[in-house]
Write a protein that holds these residues in place. Structure first.
Motif, PDB file in Angstrom:
ATOM      1  N   UNK A 100      53.623  71.331  63.995  1.00  0.00           N
ATOM      2  CA  UNK A 100      54.251  72.373  65.177  1.00  0.00           C
ATOM      3  C   UNK A 100      55.597  72.608  64.919  1.00  0.00           C
ATOM      4  N   UNK A 101      56.137  72.229  64.118  1.00  0.00           N
ATOM      5  CA  UNK A 101      57.690  72.454  64.003  1.00  0.00           C
ATOM      6  C   UNK A 101      57.996  73.451  62.822  1.00  0.00           C
ATOM      7  N   UNK A 102      58.691  74.478  63.423  1.00  0.00           N
ATOM      8  CA  UNK A 102      58.977  75.316  62.372  1.00  0.00           C
ATOM      9  C   UNK A 102      60.459  75.564  61.871  1.00  0.00           C
ATOM     10  N   UNK A 103      60.808  75.293  60.556  1.00  0.00           N
ATOM     11  CA  UNK A 103      61.987  75.259  60.143  1.00  0.00           C
ATOM     12  C   UNK A 103      62.385  76.538  59.740  1.00  0.00           C
ATOM     13  N   UNK A 104      63.501  77.024  60.135  1.00  0.00           N
ATOM     14  CA  UNK A 104      63.717  78.355  59.748  1.00  0.00           C
ATOM     15  C   UNK A 104      65.184  78.518  58.983  1.00  0.00           C
TER      16      UNK A 104
END
Lengths: 288, 172, 791
Positions: free
Chosen positions: C770-774
């Motif tokens: 649930x971690x979005x790296x952008x």
């Protein structure tokens, strides 16, 4: 300098002769495998006028035992150290560190001497040597010196080797339980590396030496971790608390920084790898 | 000639089994000297001992990055380049054949170094796992292939060498 | 001069005759569709292949460049007297010694969509490492001493490295002098190279119709092509005083053109030789300073000059991939239908505007094409800063754009509670639909072969997506899966031109002359396969000559994945033209109709059942037994408004340590539609190689610059490229569609697989924890931050 390598190049077959050449004549540096030094020569970072190749000094190669310690010749390669039974048994962290060298060719041709002299924060062996309370032996015009690991690693790119000295040997006293672990970079080097060496009576920690490379530009011990461990009972809880105490008095922004990790991230890496190093050391149960 | 008294103008080497005199320039690396003498298969990919394109088999030292070796230190030594894989009648070594068959060479610049790493591996490990092959190539950078077909080719060559009849050509 | 506009006939059409031709030759095809050995393969594995610097250069002067230590400076004066006086020094050049006309290095046919903002040597230098002076000397030693002896008086100027800062009113202006060929909405006084806006439909209305509007920002970092052979040129004047460049190029004809223009030489007085070249990936699409300056030194000295960049030089100054900030806003209905998409991009183009507009434009148009929607808007700008110029790198903007769009698709799916694969299926482009092309492209955007859905099916099947892929139990480690769709192109519409000439030698072998820029991807082999297949010959009977501008007709060269499609079509046409001539002549000899003669298996087959080998036929024709001596030649050219798209579905499986944020990419599945695979092993190599290069951008590569513009990397040891032990399990699935306008049904494959890994991994990490790296690269530090932020 115009040519890639110094124009003057000598091969020697004895330590004495190497020291003679270091102590006299043009500015001289020692070369063995070349992995550390040669790129620095080409970049103009190191600018000696003469190279002395000690690769032919067989006496500097090999591993032997004496008086509850393991002696490793300066020219011994990482691969050889990693697989040597005396090292695996009595100085496990050093075996694991040298086994971690990521580039196959560097592992089989790079030497422990080179690692210790250039002491790059990305190298594996230094943390293990510091944790294992190793002694570096040098030979110079004034004779032999034995330098404790803590004295050896002096500062950024700075070791205790004298300008006319040759590193001949690393002596590592026996440690019952030790371990090494690192966070790997894709280049094959280490981002951070941690080694732990424990003396225990049953589960009670009698003494601890824990060292990290890649946090500062030179390997350092972690007194906060060590202090938490000593006197305690070696279990998950102790290891967790001890790891959290790593570098607690250090400003994270002062740590080494690059795109792999900086600031608080690097600190966290140190702590989680510290815990893992402690786990590895704890897992060694075959104790003499 | 004793090891201490080396000529700094030239070294005498056995290169792929043939005696050769290499003129060398002051402070030159082995890679540079070999290339100047026309051994172009030894490639300069980085000149800092990282990419493996300059690999040679240097006598007892074994698989070596020639860009890290002072040319002057090699006098009397033995060098094997990728040309040394060819048989006496110019036949390709199984490694070379498998690389050709399996599309494992794209631009080819890394290939001499990779083939020598593969050769060195198969000398000491007849039946390497995929992991062992990848480890043996950890000192080679290839930007074209992504390594997969190279690893497959080396394992296929291992199998062929393993199964083949012993020949008079020892050591291969 | 714009490329000639050809009639419709020039494009591939399905006529009854060509159908039967194809049927006949397909039955006998021995080369196309097979993993034949590369035509240059033997040289590669024996070490005999000759790359740019693999020739004797004892007679060459050694070139060296004095490079600016400042990111932005005016060169007040250069004192070269001491350097020139040194023994062995033959020439020292400064900006005063080279032509003053400005140009762009950008490798497209003249004029190229880029401002003419640079000179051979500039008086104002704009990035650390920019050449200030050039030396040619009789030895390396003399050359390096000369460099040390040159005195430069710099007026150091304020520099700027961040694009947002560069556009601010108080920022230093990198290009104060007006220049020719400014690009769309150029505003160089604000350091804006170009600014663009492309709207279809009504974007605001589209957002109004949406049930949800999702916004996101995605950033990608500077990386570099890093071919294993560094930029190298050897230049000399031949025995007719023609300037010859032996150089690392992928565009030999364009290179020749640019050199001739820059030095005001007749084209006929310039020749470019492209030997075996160790990789390109776009850096060789340009005519780089190394090439211009080496030419200048050769012209100045009248001697052969060798200029080879060291790896460190190339790492510091060779072109890069543009860093981009991509903002996306999408309107979507509850059922997943996209009603509007607005992509906005700021692209950091560095010191010069090469590829600025084209990369910027491609960054949006390619990934947006995957999801046709009535209302879409692209806005963007490319900005000058004082760092190494961006250039062309495999993917060409679409890497950055695909990272944005494909990460964004998963964020949309999340927002409306829909499976990300289902969302993609809902919106993905179908056969017959149109790609999103830049407004001035003159392309025919309707797509005939679209295998992306099947690619998605295959990728999902590989991990069992539909039933729920493997997620082992455990507290600490989480498994995640992420998918991304990618689309590339087969050449730039109405811009690529290739001509091929094929000679039937008098022993029945073929010489194929075509100026393709093979730097390892195997284009010469593919051209050979195509030519061989028309006649049913073995690949060994074909020689492909591609390395010399004197010997080949025009070909734009290798970029935009154009070679298999454009040059391949030209080759097939040339082969069929030649085949037609063979049939005509054979028919004449036998008093029969050319249409009744078949060319199959290297034989010329007659309706009465007899046949003769192509070898005998050619020998007889040459002997002139039955008429004048003939050596037959066929030609074909290809230029088209079509650019069929290769597609990929790439799926990553990752495992994340929830305590530390560390993660492993366990597996990368690559399902690729490139039409028919003309050489499957070759195709697989392109797919895997591209995927691994994409993984490098995703996980580890970065070229950092300091605040003062100084490249911080010491050398290759600091550039974190993927090595063999780092590989995840890589699977390739070749999804074969049939592209009717492609040679033997093929599309191109060189770039598509570099596009998907970064969003696939980002999506997989998000799926896992649930971690979005952008922001690329994806590192454990960023994941850890995300994990802690969520607690």
């Amino acid at each position: 300098m115009p040519s890639q390598l110094p124009v003057e190049y000598r091969e020697v077959e004895s330590v004495e002769r190497a020291v003679e050449l270091l102590a006299s004549g043009p500015e001289t540096q020692i070369v063995a495998g070349g992995y550390s030094l040669v790129p620095l020569l080409k970049d103009g970072v190191e600018t000696p006028d003469r190279l002395v190749d000690i690769g032919g000094i067989d006496a500097l190669r090999g591993i032997s035992r004496r008086d509850g310690a393991t002696s490793v010749g300066a020219l011994t390669t990482h691969a050889r150290i990693a697989s040597a039974p005396p090292v695996r048994e009595h100085a496990r962290a050093l075996a694991e560190a040298t086994d971690s060298v990521g580039d196959y060719q560097a592992k089989h041709q790079g030497t422990i001497g080179g690692n210790l002299v250039f002491a790059d924060p990305k190298y594996d062996a230094p943390a293990a040597v510091l944790a294992l309370d190793g002694t570096v032996v040098t030979q110079g015009p004034d004779g032999q010196r034995r330098i404790d690991a803590e004295e050896w690693f002096r500062g950024p790119d700075e070791t205790a080797v004298g300008p006319d000295e040759l590193l001949t040997e690393l002596v590592v006293p026996d440690t019952a339980r030790s371990g090494y672990v690192r966070k790997s970079a894709y280049s094959g080097y280490a981002v951070v590396s941690v080694a732990a060496a424990l003396e225990t009576d049953g589960d009670r920690v009698e003494s601890a030496r824990v060292a990290v490379n890649g946090a500062k530009p030179y390997p350092v011990r972690l007194p906060g971790v060590e202090g938490t461990l000593v006197g305690g009972s070696l279990d998950d809880d102790l290891r967790a608390r001890a790891a959290e105490a790593a570098l607690s008095d250090v400003d994270p922004e002062s740590l080494l920084a690059d795109d792999a990790a900086r600031g608080a991230h690097r600190l966290r890496l140190v702590r989680s790898y510290c815990r893992e190093a402690l786990e590895r050391a704890s897992a060694v149960t075959h104790v003499h | 000639m004793s090891r201490k008294e080396r000529s700094t103008d030239a070294v005498h080497l056995q290169i792929n089994g043939e005696g050769e005199r290499l003129d060398i320039e002051p402070g030159e690396t082995l890679m540079s000297a070999l290339r100047r003498a026309g051994h172009y298969s030894v490639k300069n990919g980085c000149d800092e001992g990282v990419c493996g394109a300059c690999n040679v088999i240097l006598g007892e030292e074994g698989l070596t990055r020639s860009c890290l070796v002072p040319a002057v230190s090699c006098d009397g030594g033995e060098v094997m380049t990728v040309e040394g894989l060819l048989g006496d009648d110019g036949e390709l070594h199984p490694l070379q054949e498998e690389f050709l068959d399996r599309g494992a060479a794209q631009c080819g610049y890394c290939i001499p170094g990779v083939l020598l790493s593969g050769y060195d591996l198969l000398r000491r490990n007849e039946n390497p796992t995929e992991e062992a092959v990848a480890d043996a190539l950890s000192g080679n950078i290839c930007r074209c292939t992504g390594y997969v077909q190279q690893i497959e080719a080396i394992r296929a060559a291992a199998e062929r060498l393993h199964d083949s009849e012993p020949t008079d050509r020892g050591g291969r | 001069m714009a490329p000639p506009k050809l009639s419709e006939d020039a494009e591939k059409t399905e006529t009854p005759e060509s159908e039967s031709e194809r049927a006949a030759t397909e039955a006998a095809t021995t080369a196309v569709g097979e993993s034949v050995e590369k035509v240059d393969g033997w040289g590669l594995v024996t070490g005999k292949a000759r790359y740019t610097d693999d020739i004797p250069t004892a007679d060459a002067l050694e070139g060296r460049l004095l490079r600016s230590p400042h990111a932005h400076a005016r060169v007040r004066s250069v004192d070269t007297r001491a350097a020139e006086a040194l023994d062995g020094v033959e020439a020292v050049l400064t900006h005063e010694d080279v032509p003053a006309e400005r140009f762009t290095r950008t490798g497209f046919p003249y004029p190229a969509p880029a401002p003419f903002d640079e000179r051979v040597l500039n008086e104002q230098v704009r990035y650390v490492g920019e050449p200030v002076a050039a030396v040619a000397a009789r030895s390396v030693d003399a050359a390096e001493r000369a460099l040390e002896a040159i005195e430069v008086d710099y007026e150091v100027l304020e520099c700027v490295v961040d694009p947002e800062e560069a556009m601010a009113p108080d920022a230093p202006t990198l290009h104060p002098e007006p220049y020719e060929n400014p690009q769309e909405n150029a505003a160089p006084e604000r350091n804006v190279v170009c600014e663009t806006r492309h709207e279809e439909g009504d974007i605001e209305a589209g957002f109004e119709r949406a049930d949800a509007v999702v916004e996101g920002e995605y950033e990608s970092q500077i990386v570099q092509q890093l071919p294993m052979e560094t930029n190298t040129t050897i230049a000399w004047l031949d025995d007719r005083e023609r300037l010859v460049l032996r150089t690392t190029t992928q565009v030999s004809h364009i290179c020749r053109d640019k050199i001739a223009r820059a030095f005001d030489l007749d084209r006929t007085d310039v020749k470019v030789v492209k030997p075996r070249v160790g990789g390109g990936f776009g850096v060789r699409q340009d005519t780089v300073p190394n090439q211009f300056i080496c030419a200048a030194l050769a012209l100045a000295t009248g001697r052969k000059v060798r200029l080879k960049n060291s790896r460190k030089e190339d790492l510091h100054v060779s072109q890069t991939r543009h860093a981009q900030a991509v903002s996306i806003k999408t309107g979507v209905r509850e059922d997943g239908t996209i009603t509007a998409m607005h992509v906005d991009i700021t692209s950091n183009t560095g010191a010069y505007g090469c590829h600025a507009l084209a990369v910027l434009s491609n960054a949006a148009h390619e990934p947006m094409s995957v999801y046709p929607t009535e209302n879409r808007l692209f806005t963007g700008r490319a900005v000058y800063t004082n760092i190494t110029p961006g250039g062309a790198m495999r993917g060409y903007g679409a890497v950055q754009g695909t990272f944005g769009v494909e990460s964004h698709m998963d964020e949309i799916a999340d927002a409306i509670g829909m499976d990300p694969v289902k969302l993609r299926r809902r919106n993905v482009i179908q056969e017959g639909e149109e790609s999103f092309e830049p407004p001035d492209s003159e392309s025919k955007p309707e797509l005939e072969s679209v295998g992306v859905s099947e690619c998605l099916d295959r990728a999902c099947a590989a991990v069992g997506w539909a039933d729920g892929p493997d997620r082992p139990d455990g507290d600490r480690y989480e498994r995640g899966y992420g998918v991304a769709l990618a689309m590339a192109k087969s050449g730039v519409p109405n811009s690529e031109y290739s001509r091929c000439s094929i000679t039937l030698e008098d022993d029945g072998t073929l010489t194929v002359r075509i100026g393709v820029g093979d730097t390892g991807q195997g284009s010469e082999t593919v051209m050979g396969q195509i030519a061989a297949s028309v006649f049913g010959l073995d690949i060994g009977s074909v020689h492909v000559k591609a390395d010399d501008t004197d010997a080949t007709p025009w070909d734009n060269g290798a970029y935009a994945s154009s070679t298999t499609y454009i040059s391949g079509n030209a080759t097939e046409k040339a082969a069929r033209d030649l085949a037609g001539k063979v049939r005509e002549l054979a028919a004449e000899w036998h008093g029969t109709d050319p249409g009744a003669i078949e060319l199959v298996d290297g034989q010329v087959a007659f309706p009465d059942g007899t046949s003769t080998s192509l070898e005998s036929f050619a020998a007889e024709a040459f002997e002139g037994v039955r008429g004048p001596k003939r050596r037959l030649i066929g030609t074909g050219e290809h230029f088209t408004a079509l650019s069929p798209k290769p597609f990929a579905a790439q799926l990553a499986e990752v495992e994340v340590d929830t305590e530390t944020g560390e993660f492993d990419v366990l597996r990368l599945v690559n399902a690729v539609d490139c039409g028919q695979a003309l050489n499957p092993a070759n195709v697989r190599g392109q797919i895997v190689g591209g995927a691994v290069m994409g993984l490098g951008q995703t996980l580890s590569e970065t070229l950092p610059f300091g605040e003062d513009g100084t490249p911080e990397i010491r050398g290759l040891r600091d550039y974190e490229v993927i090595h063999a032990p780092d590989l995840p399990e890589i699977e390739t699935e070749i999804v074969e569609t049939y592209e009717p306008t492609g040679p033997y049904g093929a599309k191109s494959v060189g770039e598509v697989s570099v596009l998907g890994p970064s969003p696939a991994v980002a999506n997989a990490v998000d799926d896992a924890v649930g971690v979005r790296i952008t922001e690329l690269p994806i590192t454990d530090a960023k994941i850890r931050d995300g994990l802690e932020g969520g607690e």
